[in-house]
Design an enzyme around this catalytic site. Structure first.
Site, PDB file in Angstrom:
ATOM      1  N   GLU A   1      44.800   3.421  41.987  1.00 38.51           N
ATOM      2  CA  GLU A   1      44.441   2.161  41.315  1.00 38.51           C
ATOM      3  C   GLU A   1      44.660   0.965  42.223  1.00 38.51           C
ATOM      4  OE1 GLU A   1      42.838   1.884  38.610  1.00 38.51           O
ATOM      5  OE2 GLU A   1      43.198   3.711  37.474  1.00 38.51           O
TER       6      GLU A   1
ATOM      7  N   ARG B   1      41.405  -1.262  43.365  1.00 40.17           N
ATOM      8  CA  ARG B   1      41.327  -2.633  42.822  1.00 40.17           C
ATOM      9  C   ARG B   1      41.830  -3.661  43.821  1.00 40.17           C
ATOM     10  NH1 ARG B   1      42.093  -2.052  36.316  1.00 40.17           N
ATOM     11  NH2 ARG B   1      42.070   0.209  36.253  1.00 40.17           N
TER      12      ARG B   1
ATOM     13  N   ASP C   1      35.513  12.419  39.135  1.00 38.70           N
ATOM     14  CA  ASP C   1      34.352  11.535  39.371  1.00 38.70           C
ATOM     15  C   ASP C   1      34.175  10.907  40.755  1.00 38.70           C
ATOM     16  OD1 ASP C   1      36.575   9.957  38.806  1.00 38.70           O
ATOM     17  OD2 ASP C   1      35.703   8.900  37.103  1.00 38.70           O
TER      18      ASP C   1
ATOM     19  N   GLU D   1      30.451   2.161  33.537  1.00 43.34           N
ATOM     20  CA  GLU D   1      29.646   3.227  34.163  1.00 43.34           C
ATOM     21  C   GLU D   1      28.189   3.283  33.708  1.00 43.34           C
ATOM     22  OE1 GLU D   1      32.698   3.661  32.854  1.00 43.34           O
ATOM     23  OE2 GLU D   1      33.859   3.919  34.704  1.00 43.34           O
TER      24      GLU D   1
ATOM     25  N   THR E   1      34.383   2.246  44.216  1.00 40.70           N
ATOM     26  CA  THR E   1      34.297   2.733  42.833  1.00 40.70           C
ATOM     27  C   THR E   1      34.705   1.671  41.811  1.00 40.70           C
ATOM     28  OG1 THR E   1      34.740   4.644  41.432  1.00 40.70           O
ATOM     29  CG2 THR E   1      36.624   3.740  42.637  1.00 40.70           C
TER      30      THR E   1
HETATM   31  C1  DMJ Z   1      37.429   1.792  37.190  1.00 45.57           C
HETATM   32  O1  DMJ Z   1      38.712   1.437  37.548  1.00 45.57           O
HETATM   33  C2  DMJ Z   1      36.757   2.574  38.274  1.00 45.57           C
HETATM   34  O2  DMJ Z   1      35.393   2.564  38.068  1.00 45.57           O
HETATM   35  C3  DMJ Z   1      37.241   3.987  38.347  1.00 45.57           C
HETATM   36  O3  DMJ Z   1      36.540   4.740  39.298  1.00 45.57           O
HETATM   37  C4  DMJ Z   1      37.103   4.647  37.006  1.00 45.57           C
HETATM   38  N1  DMJ Z   1      37.625   3.884  35.935  1.00 45.57           N
HETATM   39  C5  DMJ Z   1      37.469   2.468  35.870  1.00 45.57           C
HETATM   40  C6  DMJ Z   1      36.381   1.928  34.982  1.00 45.57           C
HETATM   41  O4  DMJ Z   1      36.055   2.653  33.903  1.00 45.57           O
END
Ligand code: DMJ
Length: 618
Positions: free
Chosen positions: A243, A247, A376, A510, A596
């Site tokens: 995370e 982020r 994912d 998503e 992501t």
């Molecule tokens: C985000 O923090 C990122 O997209 C991560 O890869 C998956 N979950 C969340 C959003 O749903």
């Protein structure tokens, strides 16, 4: 007072004393008086001290009042302590002065220089230590960092609406939760998730690049100032490596590439260095959790057999490659390339990657495979590693297309109603369930379709379009027109959540992300329409007085708010919506790859040709 008393008493002495006795008495008294005066001159020469002895000094009084106890005994005790300290300091200074006088002038000079160096070193240690070691980089803004208004009036209006939503989300955060990680929009206060330990400001860092691409420059400056003054990674707390990477590192890197501000490069590298101890495992597969101060890592207690998670250790590659590029330190790239090596040595059941891998033994844990949660973004980063390397990372390319083939064979299914979905695999058995998280795969497959081997481009574009349609159905079949966290294709239902704990919506991006990719590649207007439907639902059901909130049940006509405005709502959901209504030359795919968390990172060009050079007019 005492002296005066004896003088008076002496005058009234009895006349019966003889002259010699009187003389002896006089001598004794004179000796006593001399002693009293002498005592004053033996005390150290300090005006403060004298005022403390004869008068009750105001300085001493102030200190006493500031203390926790104002009792006069304690005040006296404090005075004595101060006197003792002053005496000690004087003695020390005298000894030092004596020593110094015995030194040669060149020795004295050297001592002064050493002292100066020490002070300088200590000052740098507070935050600038690494700054001097960073290589000088000539910043060149990659093309398409900012866009222009679309010519179509309706598109322009819709794009403006998204910007207004961002402004509302950001202003609400500023007003009620500034500096906290996230906002509680119903209770209108800050919210802190333990994913970030005691690092603060997740929303600020996650939103930086969205503010920039929406040209909200004043807010961008305000956020930059906060980062400069307050973003601190020197915390004694455990964080989620994944995370914090996607982020914070991702957000800082994007902010650097978009704006060219050095502070973001420095902070990203500082944080990257803090994450490196997570890789200290026998295999080099990183821990999920890391204490940033002690450098001690561990895995989630719920993860099968102490395993690390595929989507976590597999989602560091893009950021770490950029960290090596910006810092000149190859360690970042080496760490993520080693992850590949470990994976390459392992057998994959039916070509699939189980979600759990033990970092000590290097063996798979439980055989659970998913393109949604836990798996994912590992697949996403294989493809994007190849794209971000300007298509030089052939290994990344092969791993991605091989994995996608295995997913198609073993997990992708079509419902009796004709909806394509990606199921989950548990020990060889399929669970006919798809997560909201899995819906990113439509965008990923579209992004990779162009490079697909064996003439599969058209086929993969169809797959992507079908997944987009399925995910749109998962929204359309709810009461609120917002998608559930998970939906099933069994027990007589299709694209519907059947369990209460799968019915929530937390502002996830998503589905909108997939619409954005599909729009870019096909220009089919339905994707913009579907995106607009989501905007209306968000406005109707998630917008509350203090920001945007998730909802607990998308099938209920009276939404119950979860009171969290997730930082990814600003980083991803609103950014992808804005890009959906923007022209394609805004953050064009030839030059940018989204991490992501939707943080755009530039493609690392093989070589800069004239046509690749950034538009000087930007
Ligand atoms: C985000 O923090 C990122 O997209 C991560 O890869 C998956 N979950 C969340 C959003 O749903």
């Amino acid at each position: 007072m005492t002296t005066l008393y004896y003088v008076i008493s002496f005058r009234s002495l009895p006349t019966s004393f003889r002259l010699t006795e009187k003389f002896i008495l006089l001598l004794v008294f004179s000796a006593f008086i001399t002693l009293c005066f002498g005592a004053i001159f033996f005390l150290p020469d300090s005006s403060k001290l004298l005022s403390g002895v004869f008068f009750h000094s105001s300085a001493v009084e102030t200190n006493t009042r500031k203390g926790t106890d104002s009792d006069s005994n304690i005040a006296v005790g404090t005075d004595e302590k101060i006197l003792a300290k002053i005496r000690k300091d004087h003695e020390k200074a005298l000894v030092e002065a004596k020593d110094t006088l015995q030194k040669r002038p060149d020795e004295i000079k050297q001592d002064i220089q050493n002292e100066k160096d020490k002070v300088l070193k200590e000052g740098l240690g507070k935050g600038g230590k690494d700054d001097d070691n960073l290589p000088v980089i000539e910043y060149v803004r990659p093309p398409g960092a900012t866009g222009h208004e679309p010519s179509n009036p309706e598109t322009k209006e819709r794009r403006e609406k998204i910007k207004e939503m961002m402004k509302f989300a950001w202003d609400s955060y500023k007003r009620y939760a500034w500096g906290s990680n996230e906002l509680r929009p119903v209770s209108m206060q800050g919210h802190s998730s333990n994913l970030f330990g005691s690092i603060k400001g997740a929303t600020i860092v996650d939103a930086l690049d969205t503010l920039y691409v929406m040209q909200m420059y004043e807010d961008f400056e305000m956020a930059t100032e906060w980062v400069e003054k307050n973003l601190d990674f020197n915390v004694n707390a455990e964080v989620s490596v994944f995370e914090v990477n996607i982020r914070f590192v991702g957000g800082l890197l994007s902010a650097y590439y978009l704006s060219g501000k050095e502070v973001f490069r420095k902070k990203a590298i500082q944080l990257g260095e803090k994450l490196l101890p997570a890789f200290k495992t026998p295999t080099g597969i990183p821990w999920a959790l890391l204490n940033l101060k002690s450098g001690i890592g561990r895995n989630w207690p719920w993860a099968s057999g102490g395993s690390s998670i595929l989507a976590e250790y597999g989602t560091l590659h893009l950021e770490f490659m950029h960290l090596s590029k910006l810092s000149g330190n190859p360690a970042f790239a080496e760490k993520v390339m080693n992850i590949r090596k470990v994976l390459n040595r392992l057998d994959k059941p039916q070509g699939l990657y189980p979600n759990y891998l033990n970092p000590n033994s290097g063996q798979w844990g439980q055989h659970h495979v998913s393109v949604g949660g836990l798996g994912d973004s590992f697949y996403e980063y294989l493809l994007k590693a190849w794209l971000m390397s300007d298509k030089t990372d052939e290994e990344g390319k092969k791993l991605y297309y091989d994995a996608l083939q295995a997913i198609e064979t073993s997990l992708m299914r079509k419902s009796s109603g004709g909806l394509t979905y990606i199921a989950e695999w548990k020990g060889g058995l399929l669970e006919h369930k798809m997560g909201h998280l899995t819906c990113f795969a439509g965008g990923m497959i579209a992004l990779g379709a162009d490079g697909a081997p064996e003439d599969k481009t058209g086929h993969q574009m169809e797959q992507a379009a079908e997944i987009a349609r399925t995910c749109h159905e998962s929204y359309a079949r709810t009461t609120l027109k917002l998608g559930p966290e998970g939906f099933r294709f069994d027990g007589g239902v299709e694209a519907i959540a059947t369990r209460q704990n799968e019915k929530y919506f937390i502002l996830r991006p998503e589905v909108i992300e997939t619409y954005m990719y599909m729009w870019r590649f096909t220009h089919d207007p339905k994707y913009r329409e579907w995106g607009w439907e989501a905007v209306q639902a968000l406005e109707k059901h998630c917008r509350v007085e203090g920001g945007y909130s998730g909802v607990r049940d998308v099938y209920s006509s009276s939404p119950n708010h979860d009171d969290v405005q997730q930082s990814f709502y600003l980083a991803e959901t609103l950014k992808y919506l804005f890009l959906l209504f923007s022209d394609d030359d805004h953050l064009p795919f030839e030059h940018w790859v989204f991490n992501t968390e939707a943080h755009p990172l530039p493609v690392i060009k093989k070589e800069m040709t004239d046509t690749d050079k950034p538009n000087q007019l930007e």
